[in-house]
Motif scaffolding. Structure first.
Motif, PDB file in Angstrom:
ATOM      1  N   PHE A   1      36.770 -13.738 -39.041  1.00  0.00           N
ATOM      2  CA  PHE A   1      37.558 -12.515 -38.847  1.00  0.00           C
ATOM      3  C   PHE A   1      37.248 -11.492 -39.939  1.00  0.00           C
ATOM      4  CE2 PHE A   1      41.246  -9.787 -39.098  1.00  0.00           C
ATOM      5  CZ  PHE A   1      41.654  -9.628 -37.779  1.00  0.00           C
ATOM      6  N   VAL A   2      37.312 -11.925 -41.216  1.00  0.00           N
ATOM      7  CA  VAL A   2      37.138 -10.960 -42.311  1.00  0.00           C
ATOM      8  C   VAL A   2      35.685 -10.513 -42.427  1.00  0.00           C
ATOM      9  CG1 VAL A   2      39.139 -11.822 -43.573  1.00  0.00           C
ATOM     10  CG2 VAL A   2      36.880 -12.765 -44.087  1.00  0.00           C
ATOM     11  N   MET A   3      34.739 -11.410 -42.144  1.00  0.00           N
ATOM     12  CA  MET A   3      33.334 -11.029 -42.233  1.00  0.00           C
ATOM     13  C   MET A   3      32.932 -10.103 -41.096  1.00  0.00           C
ATOM     14  SD  MET A   3      31.446 -14.518 -43.576  1.00  0.00           S
ATOM     15  CE  MET A   3      29.860 -13.681 -43.768  1.00  0.00           C
ATOM     16  N   SER A   4      33.478 -10.362 -39.908  1.00  0.00           N
ATOM     17  CA  SER A   4      33.206  -9.480 -38.768  1.00  0.00           C
ATOM     18  C   SER A   4      33.767  -8.095 -39.010  1.00  0.00           C
ATOM     19  CB  SER A   4      33.797 -10.073 -37.483  1.00  0.00           C
ATOM     20  OG  SER A   4      33.181 -11.289 -37.156  1.00  0.00           O
ATOM     21  N   ALA A   5      34.976  -8.056 -39.583  1.00  0.00           N
ATOM     22  CA  ALA A   5      35.602  -6.768 -39.888  1.00  0.00           C
ATOM     23  C   ALA A   5      34.778  -5.980 -40.896  1.00  0.00           C
ATOM     24  CB  ALA A   5      37.010  -6.997 -40.423  1.00  0.00           C
ATOM     25  N   ALA A   6      34.043  -6.708 -41.756  1.00  0.00           N
ATOM     26  CA  ALA A   6      33.192  -6.053 -42.759  1.00  0.00           C
ATOM     27  C   ALA A   6      31.793  -5.760 -42.225  1.00  0.00           C
ATOM     28  CB  ALA A   6      33.096  -6.937 -44.003  1.00  0.00           C
ATOM     29  N   GLY A   7      31.536  -6.121 -40.973  1.00  0.00           N
ATOM     30  CA  GLY A   7      30.240  -5.864 -40.362  1.00  0.00           C
ATOM     31  C   GLY A   7      29.144  -6.816 -40.791  1.00  0.00           C
ATOM     32  N   ASP A   8      29.526  -7.966 -41.326  1.00  0.00           N
ATOM     33  CA  ASP A   8      28.527  -8.946 -41.777  1.00  0.00           C
ATOM     34  C   ASP A   8      28.038  -9.776 -40.585  1.00  0.00           C
ATOM     35  OD1 ASP A   8      27.237 -11.272 -42.939  1.00  0.00           O
ATOM     36  OD2 ASP A   8      28.153 -10.682 -44.837  1.00  0.00           O
ATOM     37  N   GLU A   9      26.750  -9.745 -40.321  1.00  0.00           N
ATOM     38  CA  GLU A   9      26.193 -10.409 -39.145  1.00  0.00           C
ATOM     39  C   GLU A   9      26.132 -11.931 -39.277  1.00  0.00           C
ATOM     40  OE1 GLU A   9      22.422  -8.644 -38.348  1.00  0.00           O
ATOM     41  OE2 GLU A   9      23.274  -6.689 -37.776  1.00  0.00           O
ATOM     42  N   SER A  10      26.371 -12.458 -40.465  1.00  0.00           N
ATOM     43  CA  SER A  10      26.333 -13.910 -40.647  1.00  0.00           C
ATOM     44  C   SER A  10      27.717 -14.556 -40.514  1.00  0.00           C
ATOM     45  CB  SER A  10      25.736 -14.265 -42.009  1.00  0.00           C
ATOM     46  OG  SER A  10      26.528 -13.737 -43.066  1.00  0.00           O
ATOM     47  N   ALA A  11      28.664 -13.805 -39.948  1.00  0.00           N
ATOM     48  CA  ALA A  11      30.047 -14.292 -39.843  1.00  0.00           C
ATOM     49  C   ALA A  11      30.137 -15.611 -39.079  1.00  0.00           C
ATOM     50  CB  ALA A  11      30.925 -13.229 -39.169  1.00  0.00           C
ATOM     51  N   GLU A  12      29.489 -15.681 -37.937  1.00  0.00           N
ATOM     52  CA  GLU A  12      29.573 -16.909 -37.128  1.00  0.00           C
ATOM     53  C   GLU A  12      28.926 -18.085 -37.839  1.00  0.00           C
ATOM     54  OE1 GLU A  12      28.366 -18.598 -32.682  1.00  0.00           O
ATOM     55  OE2 GLU A  12      28.416 -16.429 -33.067  1.00  0.00           O
ATOM     56  N   SER A  13      27.800 -17.833 -38.489  1.00  0.00           N
ATOM     57  CA  SER A  13      27.106 -18.889 -39.217  1.00  0.00           C
ATOM     58  C   SER A  13      27.969 -19.446 -40.347  1.00  0.00           C
ATOM     59  CB  SER A  13      25.787 -18.354 -39.782  1.00  0.00           C
ATOM     60  OG  SER A  13      25.152 -19.317 -40.596  1.00  0.00           O
ATOM     61  N   GLU A  14      28.609 -18.555 -41.100  1.00  0.00           N
ATOM     62  CA  GLU A  14      29.473 -18.986 -42.209  1.00  0.00           C
ATOM     63  C   GLU A  14      30.674 -19.769 -41.697  1.00  0.00           C
ATOM     64  OE1 GLU A  14      29.811 -18.172 -45.702  1.00  0.00           O
ATOM     65  OE2 GLU A  14      28.261 -16.655 -46.048  1.00  0.00           O
ATOM     66  N   ALA A  15      31.241 -19.327 -40.567  1.00  0.00           N
ATOM     67  CA  ALA A  15      32.378 -20.041 -39.975  1.00  0.00           C
ATOM     68  C   ALA A  15      31.958 -21.445 -39.542  1.00  0.00           C
ATOM     69  CB  ALA A  15      32.944 -19.263 -38.800  1.00  0.00           C
ATOM     70  N   ASN A  16      30.789 -21.547 -38.958  1.00  0.00           N
ATOM     71  CA  ASN A  16      30.283 -22.852 -38.522  1.00  0.00           C
ATOM     72  C   ASN A  16      30.059 -23.795 -39.702  1.00  0.00           C
ATOM     73  OD1 ASN A  16      30.251 -22.377 -35.739  1.00  0.00           O
ATOM     74  ND2 ASN A  16      28.205 -21.474 -35.802  1.00  0.00           N
ATOM     75  N   VAL A  17      29.585 -23.251 -40.806  1.00  0.00           N
ATOM     76  CA  VAL A  17      29.358 -24.077 -41.995  1.00  0.00           C
ATOM     77  C   VAL A  17      30.674 -24.681 -42.469  1.00  0.00           C
ATOM     78  CG1 VAL A  17      28.764 -24.018 -44.457  1.00  0.00           C
ATOM     79  CG2 VAL A  17      27.271 -22.915 -42.779  1.00  0.00           C
ATOM     80  N   PHE A  18      31.713 -23.863 -42.556  1.00  0.00           N
ATOM     81  CA  PHE A  18      32.999 -24.398 -43.009  1.00  0.00           C
ATOM     82  C   PHE A  18      33.551 -25.400 -42.003  1.00  0.00           C
ATOM     83  CE2 PHE A  18      37.500 -24.713 -43.750  1.00  0.00           C
ATOM     84  CZ  PHE A  18      37.556 -24.825 -45.135  1.00  0.00           C
ATOM     85  N   ASP A  19      33.405 -25.112 -40.735  1.00  0.00           N
ATOM     86  CA  ASP A  19      33.950 -25.997 -39.709  1.00  0.00           C
ATOM     87  C   ASP A  19      33.223 -27.330 -39.634  1.00  0.00           C
ATOM     88  OD1 ASP A  19      35.880 -26.391 -37.585  1.00  0.00           O
ATOM     89  OD2 ASP A  19      34.198 -26.278 -36.182  1.00  0.00           O
ATOM     90  N   SER A  20      32.073 -27.432 -40.270  1.00  0.00           N
ATOM     91  CA  SER A  20      31.322 -28.685 -40.269  1.00  0.00           C
ATOM     92  C   SER A  20      31.759 -29.630 -41.392  1.00  0.00           C
ATOM     93  CB  SER A  20      29.819 -28.413 -40.401  1.00  0.00           C
ATOM     94  OG  SER A  20      29.508 -27.903 -41.691  1.00  0.00           O
ATOM     95  N   LEU A  21      32.672 -29.181 -42.255  1.00  0.00           N
ATOM     96  CA  LEU A  21      33.110 -30.017 -43.369  1.00  0.00           C
ATOM     97  C   LEU A  21      33.842 -31.254 -42.861  1.00  0.00           C
ATOM     98  CD1 LEU A  21      34.490 -27.382 -45.919  1.00  0.00           C
ATOM     99  CD2 LEU A  21      32.301 -28.590 -45.998  1.00  0.00           C
ATOM    100  N   ASN A  22      33.648 -32.353 -43.559  1.00  0.00           N
ATOM    101  CA  ASN A  22      34.298 -33.608 -43.220  1.00  0.00           C
ATOM    102  C   ASN A  22      35.809 -33.530 -43.455  1.00  0.00           C
ATOM    103  OD1 ASN A  22      35.276 -36.463 -44.335  1.00  0.00           O
ATOM    104  ND2 ASN A  22      33.612 -36.809 -42.871  1.00  0.00           N
ATOM    105  N   GLU A  23      36.584 -34.093 -42.532  1.00  0.00           N
ATOM    106  CA  GLU A  23      38.042 -34.079 -42.652  1.00  0.00           C
ATOM    107  C   GLU A  23      38.507 -34.704 -43.965  1.00  0.00           C
ATOM    108  OE1 GLU A  23      41.991 -36.204 -40.691  1.00  0.00           O
ATOM    109  OE2 GLU A  23      40.065 -36.379 -39.667  1.00  0.00           O
ATOM    110  N   LYS A  24      37.874 -35.821 -44.334  1.00  0.00           N
ATOM    111  CA  LYS A  24      38.282 -36.525 -45.553  1.00  0.00           C
ATOM    112  C   LYS A  24      38.043 -35.670 -46.786  1.00  0.00           C
ATOM    113  CE  LYS A  24      37.912 -41.038 -47.778  1.00  0.00           C
ATOM    114  NZ  LYS A  24      37.369 -42.410 -47.663  1.00  0.00           N
ATOM    115  N   LEU A  25      36.964 -34.893 -46.800  1.00  0.00           N
ATOM    116  CA  LEU A  25      36.676 -34.001 -47.925  1.00  0.00           C
ATOM    117  C   LEU A  25      37.790 -32.973 -48.091  1.00  0.00           C
ATOM    118  CD1 LEU A  25      34.583 -33.083 -50.083  1.00  0.00           C
ATOM    119  CD2 LEU A  25      33.615 -31.587 -48.333  1.00  0.00           C
TER     120      LEU A  25
END
Length: 312
Positions: free
Chosen positions: A255-279
C-alpha cells in the motif's frame, strides 16, 4: 520422525522422581515461549518444560490431541501428593466466550483448576498480539526502505485487523477447519481503506471453500465489530493471527510503496509474505519478553504464581 519415547502413564511415573518443578505444555513453540517467561520472572528456580506433543497418548481422545493429553494427565494426578511439583498449561481455545449480539469473555482472566491453568486468550501467541509489540518486532524482519510508513499504517489499522482475525477464527471454527483461513487468504486479499480499516476481499480467492468461509465470516463480523477490542484479541486463534499479521503487513508494504509510485511494491510484499511463521512468532515473543513483568501483566500469571508458591 523420531518415535515418541514415553506414553502418558510412563511420563507421570518418571516425573515423580524429578527434583525440579515440571510444566507440561502443548507444543514445542509453547515450551520456548514459556521457558523465556519463567527465566525472566522466576529467577533461580529449577524447572523443566515438557511438551505433550512428544508424549504418546493412552486412549483415542489423547492419541493426537495435545490439549487432551494435558487435561487427562491433570485428571490422573489431581489431588495426589506425588505430583505436587507438576504444573499444566494448555490453550484456552474458544472456551468461555459467549457469542450473541457481541462476544463476552466469561472468564476474564486465567481459568485455574488446581495445578492446571489455561492461557488467557486462545493460545500462547495471543499474549504478544499487541500493536506496540508487533510494530517494534516486525522492524527486524524487513529491510524495506518503507518500513516506517508500513509500520505506521499497520498500527493505524491494527484494531480493524484484530476484529477481522477474530471473525475469521470463529468462522473457521464453525466450519471445523481452523487452519482454513491461512491457506485461502493471501496478502492480495487484504483490503486497506482510507478509513484506517482492514478487511478481507473474498472475490478473487479461487477455491470452492471460499464461499463457505465468507458466509460464516459475514455471519460473525457484526457481533465482532460490536465487541470490545480486548475480548477480540483473546478470541483470535494464535497461529491464524501470526499468519494474518504477516499477510496484513505485506499488504501495508504494498500500500505505502504503491502510493509512493515504487514499482517494486509487489515484489517487496511477496518477500515479507514468504517469511516463516515461526520466525515471526519468535521475533514478537522476544519483544514480549522485554516488557513482561510488573509493567506488562499480560502473561500466564496463574502459572507463574503457582511456580512461585512451589519454590518458596
Amino acid at each position: 520422525m523420531k518415535p515418541l519415547q514415553y506414553d502418558l502413564s510412563t511420563y507421570l511415573t518418571s516425573v515423580k522422581m524429578s527434583s525440579k518443578i515440571r510444566i507440561m505444555v502443548e507444543g514445542k513453540d509453547d515450551r520456548s515461549h514459556i521457558s523465556n517467561v519463567i527465566n525472566k520472572l522466576c529467577h533461580g528456580v529449577k524447572f523443566k518444560v515438557d511438551v505433550a506433543a512428544e508424549i504418546k497418548g493412552i486412549c483415542a481422545a489423547t492419541g493426537k490431541n495435545n490439549r487432551a493429553k494435558i487435561e487427562r494427565a491433570h485428571e490422573l494426578v489431581k489431588g495426589t501428593s506425588q505430583h505436587k511439583k507438576l504444573l499444566f498449561l494448555c490453550d484456552r481455545e474458544i472456551r468461555g466466550f459467549a457469542v450473541s449480539d457481541f462476544v463476552q469473555d466469561q472468564i476474564n482472566g486465567h481459568y485455574v483448576d488446581g495445578q492446571l491453568s489455561w492461557t488467557a486468550g486462545h493460545s500462547m501467541e495471543n499474549y504478544f498480539l499487541r500493536s506496540e509489540l508487533i510494530g517494534s518486532g516486525i522492524r527486524y524482519l524487513t529491510s524495506s526502505a518503507y518500513k516506517e510508513q508500513a509500520v505506521g499504517l499497520f498500527v493505524e489499522i491494527f484494531p480493524s485487523m484484530v476484529k477481522m482475525i477474530a471473525a475469521v477464527s470463529l468462522a473457521a471454527h464453525q466450519l471445523n477447519s481452523v487452519s482454513l483461513p491461512c491457506g485461502l487468504i493471501g496478502w492480495k486479499n487484504i483490503r486497506i481503506s482510507g478509513r484506517s480499516q482492514a478487511d478481507i476481499d473474498f472475490k478473487f480467492i479461487d477455491n470452492p471453500l471460499a464461499k463457505d468461509l465468507e458466509d460464516a465470516y459475514r455471519t460473525f463480523k457484526g457481533c465482532i465489530d460490536a465487541s470490545e477490542l480486548e475480548v477480540c484479541l483473546k478470541l483470535c486463534r494464535g497461529h491464524t493471527a501470526i499468519i494474518m499479521v504477516r499477510r496484513v503487513f505485506a499488504a501495508c508494504i504494498f500500500f505505502v510503496m504503491s502510493a509512493a509510485g515504487d514499482e517494486s511494491a509487489e515484489s517487496e510484499a511477496n518477500v515479507f509474505d514468504s517469511l516463516n511463521e515461526k520466525l515471526i512468532s519468535n521475533a514478537l515473543s522476544e519483544e514480549w519478553i522485554k516488557v513482561v513483568g510488573k509493567e506488562y501483566g499480560n502473561y500466564p500469571v496463574a502459572l507463574i504464581e503457582a511456580m512461585g508458591a512451589l519454590a518458596a
